[in-house]
Write a protein that holds these residues in place. Structure first.
Motif, PDB file in Angstrom:
ATOM      1  N   LEU A  50      -3.907   4.480  -7.381  1.00 51.76           N
ATOM      2  CA  LEU A  50      -4.024   6.378  -7.620  1.00 51.76           C
ATOM      3  C   LEU A  50      -5.025   5.861  -8.891  1.00 51.76           C
ATOM      4  N   TRP A  51      -5.958   7.171  -8.325  1.00 53.48           N
ATOM      5  CA  TRP A  51      -7.006   7.640  -9.619  1.00 53.48           C
ATOM      6  C   TRP A  51      -6.896   8.923  -9.771  1.00 53.48           C
ATOM      7  N   MET A  52      -7.132   9.880 -11.480  1.00 54.95           N
ATOM      8  CA  MET A  52      -6.300  10.571 -11.430  1.00 54.95           C
ATOM      9  C   MET A  52      -7.966  11.424 -12.215  1.00 54.95           C
ATOM     10  N   VAL A  53      -8.443  11.987 -11.817  1.00 50.15           N
ATOM     11  CA  VAL A  53     -10.013  12.795 -12.960  1.00 50.15           C
ATOM     12  C   VAL A  53      -9.560  14.363 -13.503  1.00 50.15           C
TER      13      VAL A  53
ATOM     14  N   PHE B 108      -7.026  11.149  -6.660  1.00 50.17           N
ATOM     15  CA  PHE B 108      -7.213  10.422  -5.036  1.00 50.17           C
ATOM     16  C   PHE B 108      -6.223   8.440  -4.523  1.00 50.17           C
ATOM     17  N   ALA B 109      -6.646   8.567  -3.989  1.00 50.73           N
ATOM     18  CA  ALA B 109      -6.015   6.515  -3.575  1.00 50.73           C
ATOM     19  C   ALA B 109      -7.761   6.142  -3.133  1.00 50.73           C
ATOM     20  N   ASP B 110      -8.061   5.311  -3.595  1.00 50.21           N
ATOM     21  CA  ASP B 110      -8.917   4.305  -3.327  1.00 50.21           C
ATOM     22  C   ASP B 110      -9.347   3.382  -1.840  1.00 50.21           C
ATOM     23  N   PRO B 111      -9.936   2.774  -1.216  1.00 48.69           N
ATOM     24  CA  PRO B 111      -9.195   2.109  -0.010  1.00 48.69           C
ATOM     25  C   PRO B 111      -8.368   0.961  -0.068  1.00 48.69           C
TER      26      PRO B 111
ATOM     27  N   GLU C 277     -15.022  14.979  -5.103  1.00 50.95           N
ATOM     28  CA  GLU C 277     -16.168  14.272  -3.634  1.00 50.95           C
ATOM     29  C   GLU C 277     -16.584  13.800  -3.621  1.00 50.95           C
ATOM     30  N   ARG C 278     -17.005  13.050  -3.908  1.00 49.28           N
ATOM     31  CA  ARG C 278     -17.895  11.712  -3.855  1.00 49.28           C
ATOM     32  C   ARG C 278     -17.370  10.981  -3.568  1.00 49.28           C
ATOM     33  N   ALA C 279     -15.650  10.744  -4.095  1.00 52.63           N
ATOM     34  CA  ALA C 279     -14.881   9.728  -3.606  1.00 52.63           C
ATOM     35  C   ALA C 279     -14.530   9.947  -2.370  1.00 52.63           C
ATOM     36  N   ARG C 280     -13.864  10.800  -1.814  1.00 47.65           N
ATOM     37  CA  ARG C 280     -13.765  11.632  -0.626  1.00 47.65           C
ATOM     38  C   ARG C 280     -14.599  11.303   0.721  1.00 47.65           C
ATOM     39  N   ALA C 281     -15.595  11.466   0.058  1.00 40.65           N
ATOM     40  CA  ALA C 281     -17.657  11.483   1.075  1.00 40.65           C
ATOM     41  C   ALA C 281     -17.203   9.761   1.299  1.00 40.65           C
ATOM     42  N   ALA C 282     -17.019   8.615   0.119  1.00 39.35           N
ATOM     43  CA  ALA C 282     -17.045   7.603   0.319  1.00 39.35           C
ATOM     44  C   ALA C 282     -15.519   6.451   0.460  1.00 39.35           C
ATOM     45  N   GLY C 283     -14.604   7.657   0.901  1.00 38.22           N
ATOM     46  CA  GLY C 283     -13.577   7.261   1.374  1.00 38.22           C
ATOM     47  C   GLY C 283     -12.067   6.976   1.232  1.00 38.22           C
ATOM     48  N   ALA C 284     -12.291   8.055   0.864  1.00 41.66           N
ATOM     49  CA  ALA C 284     -11.000   8.453  -0.969  1.00 41.66           C
ATOM     50  C   ALA C 284     -10.050   8.995  -0.028  1.00 41.66           C
ATOM     51  N   GLU C 285      -8.841   8.961   0.568  1.00 38.67           N
ATOM     52  CA  GLU C 285      -8.001  10.223   0.133  1.00 38.67           C
ATOM     53  C   GLU C 285      -7.337  10.739  -0.925  1.00 38.67           C
ATOM     54  N   VAL C 286      -7.705  12.140  -1.225  1.00 39.45           N
ATOM     55  CA  VAL C 286      -7.389  12.752  -1.692  1.00 39.45           C
ATOM     56  C   VAL C 286      -6.557  12.534  -1.802  1.00 39.45           C
ATOM     57  N   ILE C 287      -5.428  13.133  -2.996  1.00 45.01           N
ATOM     58  CA  ILE C 287      -4.314  13.256  -2.813  1.00 45.01           C
ATOM     59  C   ILE C 287      -2.925  14.489  -3.515  1.00 45.01           C
TER      60      ILE C 287
ATOM     61  N   ARG D 174       0.891  -1.131   0.585  1.00 44.91           N
ATOM     62  CA  ARG D 174       0.042   0.039   0.029  1.00 44.91           C
ATOM     63  C   ARG D 174       0.675   1.082  -0.031  1.00 44.91           C
ATOM     64  N   GLY D 175       0.364   2.081  -0.632  1.00 45.23           N
ATOM     65  CA  GLY D 175       1.397   3.299  -1.143  1.00 45.23           C
ATOM     66  C   GLY D 175       2.364   3.487  -1.962  1.00 45.23           C
ATOM     67  N   GLN D 176       2.814   2.164  -2.836  1.00 46.59           N
ATOM     68  CA  GLN D 176       3.908   2.273  -3.925  1.00 46.59           C
ATOM     69  C   GLN D 176       2.910   1.882  -5.042  1.00 46.59           C
ATOM     70  N   SER D 177       2.752   2.527  -5.594  1.00 40.05           N
ATOM     71  CA  SER D 177       1.550   2.059  -7.519  1.00 40.05           C
ATOM     72  C   SER D 177       2.840   2.288  -8.280  1.00 40.05           C
ATOM     73  N   GLU D 178       2.210   1.063  -8.897  1.00 45.66           N
ATOM     74  CA  GLU D 178       3.129   0.745 -10.587  1.00 45.66           C
ATOM     75  C   GLU D 178       2.024   1.592 -11.690  1.00 45.66           C
ATOM     76  N   CYS D 179       1.154   2.037 -10.859  1.00 44.26           N
ATOM     77  CA  CYS D 179       0.183   2.415 -12.378  1.00 44.26           C
ATOM     78  C   CYS D 179      -0.433   3.684 -11.755  1.00 44.26           C
TER      79      CYS D 179
END
Length: 134
Positions: free
Chosen positions: A126-129, A119-122, A95-105, A73-78
């Protein structure tokens, strides 16, 4: 169920937490037959007509990839990118991701390449929007 041409698989720690996050946080539709826990098995979400996201418990993920180890966790390959129509839509998704538990990076903001946030999922993926237009 017709298979999608591309399926991105991610290791996860908890099926129920990940299911709720991707359903509620990103608004994705889960597909497949329900397992004993009431969730589809395999746990897949439709991203678009050509792409599905499959979430595989870490133990099962290791079974699929053999000797290659899952990154801690915390080391992303993509970096997964979700493109939306406008900056307002990008703000809404983050904001919807944050409310569902994402950590906004990285909060959504203007960048030289456009409007985006990360943001990072649970499970730390990592997801870029990014907005198609800024």
């Amino acid at each position: 169920m017709t298979p999608a041409p591309v399926i991105v698989s991610l290791p996860i720690a908890d099926r129920a937490i990940s299911y709720r996050f991707y359903r509620d946080g990103l608004g994705l539709e889960a597909v497949g037959e329900l397992a004993d826990d009431g969730l589809p098995e395999p746990l897949q979400f439709v991203v678009n007509d050509g792409l599905r996201l499959m979430l595989v418990p870490t133990g099962g993920f290791g079974w699929v990839i053999g000797r290659h180890e899952v990154a801690p966790r915390g080391q992303s390959e993509c970096l997964l990118n979700l493109t939306v129509d406008s900056p307002v839509d990008a703000d809404t998704v983050v904001e919807r991701a944050r409310a569902a538990g994402a950590e906004v990076i990285t909060e959504t903001s203007d960048h030289p390449w456009g409007y985006a946030g990360v943001f990072a999922d649970p499970d730390g993926h990592l997801w870029m929007v990014s907005a198609a237009e800024s």
